[in-house]
Every structure is written in structure tokens, then in C-alpha cells.
Design a protein around this motif. Structure first.
Motif, PDB file in Angstrom:
ATOM      1  N   LEU A  36     -34.440 -53.110  -2.435  1.00  0.00           N
ATOM      2  CA  LEU A  36     -35.287 -54.320  -2.332  1.00  0.00           C
ATOM      3  C   LEU A  36     -35.678 -54.617  -0.884  1.00  0.00           C
ATOM      4  O   LEU A  36     -36.585 -55.409  -0.636  1.00  0.00           O
ATOM      5  CB  LEU A  36     -34.587 -55.534  -2.965  1.00  0.00           C
ATOM      6  CG  LEU A  36     -34.627 -55.595  -4.496  1.00  0.00           C
ATOM      7  CD1 LEU A  36     -33.661 -56.636  -5.040  1.00  0.00           C
ATOM      8  CD2 LEU A  36     -36.039 -55.886  -5.014  1.00  0.00           C
ATOM      9  N   ARG A  43     -44.737 -52.669  -3.273  1.00  0.00           N
ATOM     10  CA  ARG A  43     -45.304 -53.006  -4.578  1.00  0.00           C
ATOM     11  C   ARG A  43     -46.593 -52.278  -4.907  1.00  0.00           C
ATOM     12  O   ARG A  43     -47.027 -52.274  -6.055  1.00  0.00           O
ATOM     13  CB  ARG A  43     -45.617 -54.504  -4.588  1.00  0.00           C
ATOM     14  CG  ARG A  43     -44.401 -55.329  -4.594  1.00  0.00           C
ATOM     15  CD  ARG A  43     -44.810 -56.726  -4.316  1.00  0.00           C
ATOM     16  NE  ARG A  43     -43.804 -57.613  -4.833  1.00  0.00           N
ATOM     17  CZ  ARG A  43     -43.907 -58.917  -4.817  1.00  0.00           C
ATOM     18  NH1 ARG A  43     -44.984 -59.480  -4.324  1.00  0.00           N
ATOM     19  NH2 ARG A  43     -42.956 -59.657  -5.308  1.00  0.00           N
ATOM     20  N   ALA A 217     -45.978 -67.366 -13.301  1.00  0.00           N
ATOM     21  CA  ALA A 217     -44.611 -67.199 -12.770  1.00  0.00           C
ATOM     22  C   ALA A 217     -43.823 -68.507 -12.911  1.00  0.00           C
ATOM     23  O   ALA A 217     -42.616 -68.490 -13.131  1.00  0.00           O
ATOM     24  CB  ALA A 217     -44.666 -66.792 -11.298  1.00  0.00           C
ATOM     25  N   LEU A 225     -35.234 -68.676 -19.164  1.00  0.00           N
ATOM     26  CA  LEU A 225     -33.903 -69.031 -18.642  1.00  0.00           C
ATOM     27  C   LEU A 225     -33.331 -70.256 -19.378  1.00  0.00           C
ATOM     28  O   LEU A 225     -32.124 -70.338 -19.597  1.00  0.00           O
ATOM     29  CB  LEU A 225     -33.987 -69.292 -17.138  1.00  0.00           C
ATOM     30  CG  LEU A 225     -33.527 -68.147 -16.231  1.00  0.00           C
ATOM     31  CD1 LEU A 225     -32.037 -67.914 -16.342  1.00  0.00           C
ATOM     32  CD2 LEU A 225     -34.229 -66.838 -16.550  1.00  0.00           C
ATOM     33  N   SER A 322     -30.962 -62.285  -9.657  1.00  0.00           N
ATOM     34  CA  SER A 322     -31.988 -62.738 -10.604  1.00  0.00           C
ATOM     35  C   SER A 322     -33.272 -63.189  -9.946  1.00  0.00           C
ATOM     36  O   SER A 322     -34.343 -63.104 -10.557  1.00  0.00           O
ATOM     37  CB  SER A 322     -31.459 -63.881 -11.462  1.00  0.00           C
ATOM     38  OG  SER A 322     -30.547 -63.336 -12.352  1.00  0.00           O
ATOM     39  N   PRO A 327     -37.555 -59.598   1.292  1.00  0.00           N
ATOM     40  CA  PRO A 327     -38.834 -60.230   1.635  1.00  0.00           C
ATOM     41  C   PRO A 327     -39.560 -60.867   0.450  1.00  0.00           C
ATOM     42  O   PRO A 327     -40.345 -61.789   0.640  1.00  0.00           O
ATOM     43  CB  PRO A 327     -39.675 -59.081   2.211  1.00  0.00           C
ATOM     44  CG  PRO A 327     -38.980 -57.828   1.845  1.00  0.00           C
ATOM     45  CD  PRO A 327     -37.536 -58.160   1.656  1.00  0.00           C
TER      46      PRO A 327
HETATM   47  C1  HEM Z   1     -35.663 -68.799 -13.523  1.00  0.00           C
HETATM   48  C2  HEM Z   1     -36.911 -68.584 -13.221  1.00  0.00           C
HETATM   49  C3  HEM Z   1     -37.387 -67.490 -12.309  1.00  0.00           C
HETATM   50  C4  HEM Z   1     -36.910 -66.219 -12.155  1.00  0.00           C
HETATM   51  C5  HEM Z   1     -35.732 -65.556 -12.865  1.00  0.00           C
HETATM   52  C6  HEM Z   1     -37.743 -65.570 -11.146  1.00  0.00           C
HETATM   53  C7  HEM Z   1     -37.566 -64.282 -10.694  1.00  0.00           C
HETATM   54  C8  HEM Z   1     -38.245 -63.711  -9.638  1.00  0.00           C
HETATM   55  C9  HEM Z   1     -37.950 -62.418  -9.052  1.00  0.00           C
HETATM   56  C10 HEM Z   1     -36.903 -61.456  -9.541  1.00  0.00           C
HETATM   57  C11 HEM Z   1     -38.814 -62.221  -8.021  1.00  0.00           C
HETATM   58  C12 HEM Z   1     -38.858 -61.013  -7.090  1.00  0.00           C
HETATM   59  C13 HEM Z   1     -39.905 -60.026  -7.523  1.00  0.00           C
HETATM   60  C14 HEM Z   1     -39.955 -58.806  -6.653  1.00  0.00           C
HETATM   61  O1  HEM Z   1     -39.077 -58.569  -5.826  1.00  0.00           O
HETATM   62  O2  HEM Z   1     -40.911 -58.034  -6.835  1.00  0.00           O
HETATM   63  C15 HEM Z   1     -39.677 -63.372  -7.968  1.00  0.00           C
HETATM   64  C16 HEM Z   1     -40.696 -63.509  -7.083  1.00  0.00           C
HETATM   65  C17 HEM Z   1     -41.586 -64.547  -7.152  1.00  0.00           C
HETATM   66  N1  HEM Z   1     -41.480 -65.681  -7.935  1.00  0.00           N
HETATM   67 FE1  HEM Z   1     -40.047 -66.114  -9.250  1.00  0.00          FE
HETATM   68  N2  HEM Z   1     -38.698 -66.449 -10.741  1.00  0.00           N
HETATM   69  C18 HEM Z   1     -38.515 -67.640 -11.416  1.00  0.00           C
HETATM   70  C19 HEM Z   1     -39.243 -68.775 -11.277  1.00  0.00           C
HETATM   71  C20 HEM Z   1     -40.345 -68.890 -10.485  1.00  0.00           C
HETATM   72  C21 HEM Z   1     -41.139 -70.075 -10.343  1.00  0.00           C
HETATM   73  C22 HEM Z   1     -40.838 -71.408 -11.018  1.00  0.00           C
HETATM   74  C23 HEM Z   1     -42.173 -69.748  -9.505  1.00  0.00           C
HETATM   75  C24 HEM Z   1     -43.311 -70.574  -8.996  1.00  0.00           C
HETATM   76  C25 HEM Z   1     -43.748 -71.661  -9.436  1.00  0.00           C
HETATM   77  C26 HEM Z   1     -42.005 -68.379  -9.094  1.00  0.00           C
HETATM   78  C27 HEM Z   1     -42.847 -67.687  -8.253  1.00  0.00           C
HETATM   79  C28 HEM Z   1     -42.570 -66.456  -7.697  1.00  0.00           C
HETATM   80  C29 HEM Z   1     -43.441 -65.791  -6.723  1.00  0.00           C
HETATM   81  C30 HEM Z   1     -44.764 -66.303  -6.181  1.00  0.00           C
HETATM   82  C31 HEM Z   1     -42.803 -64.597  -6.369  1.00  0.00           C
HETATM   83  C32 HEM Z   1     -43.295 -63.534  -5.386  1.00  0.00           C
HETATM   84  C33 HEM Z   1     -42.660 -63.764  -4.032  1.00  0.00           C
HETATM   85  C34 HEM Z   1     -43.093 -62.733  -3.005  1.00  0.00           C
HETATM   86  O3  HEM Z   1     -43.581 -61.694  -3.375  1.00  0.00           O
HETATM   87  O4  HEM Z   1     -42.927 -62.995  -1.812  1.00  0.00           O
HETATM   88  N3  HEM Z   1     -40.885 -67.889  -9.706  1.00  0.00           N
HETATM   89  N4  HEM Z   1     -39.292 -64.284  -8.950  1.00  0.00           N
END
Ligand code: HEM
Length: 384
Positions: A36, A43, A217, A225, A322, A327
Motif C-alpha cells: 500500500l 492505481r 464512497a 458496515l 479496513s 497515501p
Molecule cells: C466504513 C466505511 C468505509 C470504508 C470501509 C472505506 C474504505 C476505504 C478504503 C479501503 C480506501 C483505500 C482505497 C485504496 O487504497 O485504494 C478508501 C479510500 C477512500 N475513501 Fe473510504 N471507506 C469508507 C467510507 C468512506 C466515506 C464515508 C467516504 C466519503 C464520504 C470515503 C471516501 C474515500 C475516498 C475519497 C478515498 C480515496 C482516498 C485517496 O485516494 O486518497 N470513504 N476508503
């Protein structure tokens, strides 16, 4: 480097992506965590790959291959774009509202009487309301936007996800036009400000893509969850009253985040593409290959977690992956935790004898969305 594709290590194996294309699947905690932050994978499909393996058939979940002459965007671009929107100040300010909406939804369930469905009566309206408010989506548009958002990540039918992706992005474009005229304290306005400050880094298309991405997302993972947490809490012996204690609640929420859904795990982990030949254990990952980091498997690694396969609400050390790591660590993690705590911290106060309505065997797995979980989670309470 000599290529040996038949070489398979127990932690890195040859498999397929949800799109059915070849991929390396990485399952052990240490390797997942290391990759990671490994700069040799990212990506975006490598620009030299003629026909890159697809992660899924849903366009919105697929990172596009970059033009060979375009430098890849900086790793922290998304984080910078939404820094204000997800700041600790905004999240603190949001807490009472999240708590109030959760209370209202649970109150409505109680007034309507059993049975209820945790997904449609609680998890979906809660997360849909919260992310719509944050983005600045007007109340009258929320239902259709929710439908497009859900359909855009449908893995079963590329035609359905493609149409929904387009409708969602067209809608966001119209909303952005409106925000340019009427700025507000919301994510879309923050994104437009960022674009104004960093026009070289951030195009209108990127703002539209981010708005659409945040909409889905902000919903699918959080809903699953809540469904996962309710299932785990209702099928394991726990002290329900103790969940009113914020310290106990913190540990329980982290364990819900760690433990894969017992009925339907995530359909796949997070995707990356190799931008160099990499040797991982016995496996030789070739430049251009698709690599999927399986977060559910990593979270059950026995070398990291005692009694890894059990749900242990009192677990103290819980460095689960999770929300990813490095980054691209989830920008919405604080928001997701806020919603999970609101639900699990209050539902048993209102419905102390909540239980699953029907046989566990009849619960249907959700297999058309990456986050897995259940199609519905019927619950009941009281004497019936
Ligand atoms: C329990 C709920 C959630 C889980 C399990 C989760 C999980 C993840 C994971 C595993 C990643 C990393 C993806 C990667 O490394 O390619 C990620 C990235 C991200 N998540 Fe979540 N997420 C959750 C909730 C949310 C919420 C509520 C939002 C926004 C409103 C969100 C927005 C994002 C965004 C924008 C990224 C990309 C960050 C980046 O690339 O810098 N996520 N999420």
C-alpha cells in the motif's frame, strides 16, 4: 527478470478480478501493508500495457490508463482536494446532526413497529442523508441521485452501471454550475475553490469525478458496515447496555471494521497496477499486472491478530486495514466512524431486545457490489 507465472506463494496467488481478468491476489497483512506504500505500484494501469486487466466492469470503479506523456497525479491529490471538507472541525460540527438523524430513524422504526430492515430503514437513509448534506445536494434530488449512485457501482451489468455513471456525472456537472453561482459551505464548493487555486492539477472533469466518487464512497461502504455490525452484534453474545459507554463503543466499532462480513465478505480488495517488475515472496509480478490487495484476508492474519477469525468486541490492539493505509488512506474514515458510533451507540437503548427476524440461512448475500454484505437484514423486537 525471468518470468515465472506458475510461481505461487501462499500469500500472493494468481486469481481473477471481479471483471474476470487475471490478477495477483495478496492476502497477508504485512505484504498488503507494505504494497500500500510501495511506489512501484499505483492505481493507474501502466501506460505501456496494450490491454490492461480490468478490475471491475463498472466504469466509476476503474482507474483510467494515463497518457504516456502525462505525469501521474500526486498521491496526495484527493486528500488535498477534500482537506477542508473532512477537517476535524467539520467532522466535530457534524456529530450532533448525525446523532439526531440516527435517533429520528430509529424512532421511526420503533413507532412503525416490527419488523424492519436495517439497510433500508436505517443504514441507507442515514448515510444517504449525511453525504447528500455534505455535498450540498438539494433534498428534492436526493432519491434519484441515490439510485444512480447505487447503480453506478453495480458489478452485475455494465450497461446499468454505465448509464448510471453518466447520469450521476451529468447531474454533478449541473450542480457544479449552480454552486459557481451560489457558493455554500459544502464539499462541491470546496472542490471548486481547490480547482480555482490549482488549475494545473484539477480539471472540471476531476471535480465532477470526485463529486460522483464521494457520493458512492460515502454510502456503499458505510451501509455495509452498519449491516455487518448489526449482524455481528445480533449473532454474538455481547453486553448491549455497555455500548452506551463511549470507550466500549470505540473498541466495538473498530472490531466491526476489522471483522469481515460473515455472510458475504468484500467481493475484492483494493486494486493496484505494477509499474515495475516486483518479486513478492515466490511470486514474480510483472510490470503492467493487476494486483488486488485483499483487506479482509489481511484483517484475519493470525500472525497479527489473536483469535483472528473470531469477533472479539473487547479487542484492544486492532491495527486493521479496513480504511487502507498510506497515501490513499480513506478520507472518509472519521465520517464513517461517526455514523457507525451513532448507530451502535444508540440502537440498543431504544430497542434492547432487537433480534434478527427469521433464519440466518435465509439471509441473501450481496454479490453485485464490491462491499459485499447482505441484500437485506430483517430485524424484529418486542413480543412477536
Ligand atoms: C466504513 C466505511 C468505509 C470504508 C470501509 C472505506 C474504505 C476505504 C478504503 C479501503 C480506501 C483505500 C482505497 C485504496 O487504497 O485504494 C478508501 C479510500 C477512500 N475513501 Fe473510504 N471507506 C469508507 C467510507 C468512506 C466515506 C464515508 C467516504 C466519503 C464520504 C470515503 C471516501 C474515500 C475516498 C475519497 C478515498 C480515496 C482516498 C485517496 O485516494 O486518497 N470513504 N476508503
Amino acid at each position: 527478470m525471468e518470468l515465472k507465472f506458475e510461481a505461487v506463494h501462499t500469500v500472493v496467488r494468481r486469481g481473477t478480478s471481479p471483471a474476470g481478468d487475471p490478477a495477483w491476489i495478496v492476502s497477508d497483512y504485512r505484504t498488503v501493508k507494505k504494497l500500500l506504500t510501495d511506489e512501484r505500484i499505483n492505481r493507474f494501469p501502466h501506460p505501456d500495457t496494450a490491454d490492461p486487466a480490468r478490475f471491475t466492469t463498472a466504469e466509476i470503479l476503474q482507474f483510467r490508463q494515463l497518457d504516456p506523456d502525462t505525469p501521474p497525479p500526486p498521491d496526495d491529490l484527493i486528500r488535498r482536494m477534500v482537506a477542508t471538507s473532512f477537517s476535524a472541525r467539520r467532522m466535530r460540527a457534524l456529530q450532533p446532526e448525525v446523532q439526531a438523524i440516527t435517533g429520528e430513524l430509529i424512532g421511526t422504526m420503533r413507532t412503525a413497529g416490527p419488523p424492519a430492515d436495517i439497510r433500508t430503514d436505517l443504514a441507507e437513509p442515514l448515510s444517504s442523508h449525511v453525504i447528500s448534506e455534505l455535498l450540498g445536494i438539494p433534498a428534492e434530488d436526493r432519491e434519484k441521485v441515490r439510485e444512480w449512485s447505487d447503480a453506478s457501482v453495480d458489478l452485475a451489468d455494465p450497461a446499468v452501471s454505465g448509464r448510471a455513471d453518466q447520469a450521476l456525472k451529468e447531474y454533478m456537472n449541473r450542480l457544479i454550475e449552480d454552486k459557481l453561482e451560489h457558493p455554500a459551505e459544502d464539499i462541491l464548493t470546496d472542490l471548486l475553490r481547490f480547482q480555482e487555486l490549482e488549475p494545473q492539477l484539477c480539471s472540471r472533469d476531476l471535480v465532477i469525478g470526485m463529486a460522483a466518487g464521494l457520493r458512492f464512497a460515502g454510502q456503499i461502504n458505510t451501509v455495509t458496515l452498519i449491516d455487518r455490525g448489526m449482524y455481528l452484534l445480533l449473532t454474538n453474545p455481547i453486553d448491549r447496555a455497555a455500548l452506551a459507554d463511549p470507550k466500549v463503543l470505540d473498541h466495538v466499532v473498530e472490531e466491526i471494521l476489522r471483522h469481515p462480513h460473515p455472510v458475504q465478505r468484500r467481493i475484492a480488495g483494493v486494486p493496484r497496477y505494477a509499474h515495475a517488475d516486483i518479486e513478492v515472496g515466490d511470486a514474480y509480478i510483472r510490470k503492467g499486472d493487476l494486483v488486488i490487495l485483499d483487506l479482509d484476508d489481511a484483517n484475519e492474519d493470525r500472525e497479527i491478530f489473536d483469535d483472528a477469525e473470531s469477533f472479539c468486541p473487547a479487542r484492544r490492539e486492532n491495527p486493521h486495514l479496513s480504511f487502507g493505509y498510506g497515501p490513499h488512506y480513506c478520507v472518509g474514515a472519521a465520517l464513517a466512524r461517526l455514523e457507525l458510533k451513532a448507530v451502535f451507540g444508540s440502537i440498543f437503548g431504544a430497542l434492547p431486545d432487537l433480534r434478527i427476524d427469521g433464519d440466518l440461512e435465509s439471509l441473501r448475500p450481496r454479490q453485485h457490489q464490491l462491499s459485499g454484505g447482505l441484500m437485506e437484514l430483517p430485524v424484529t423486537w418486542g413480543r412477536n
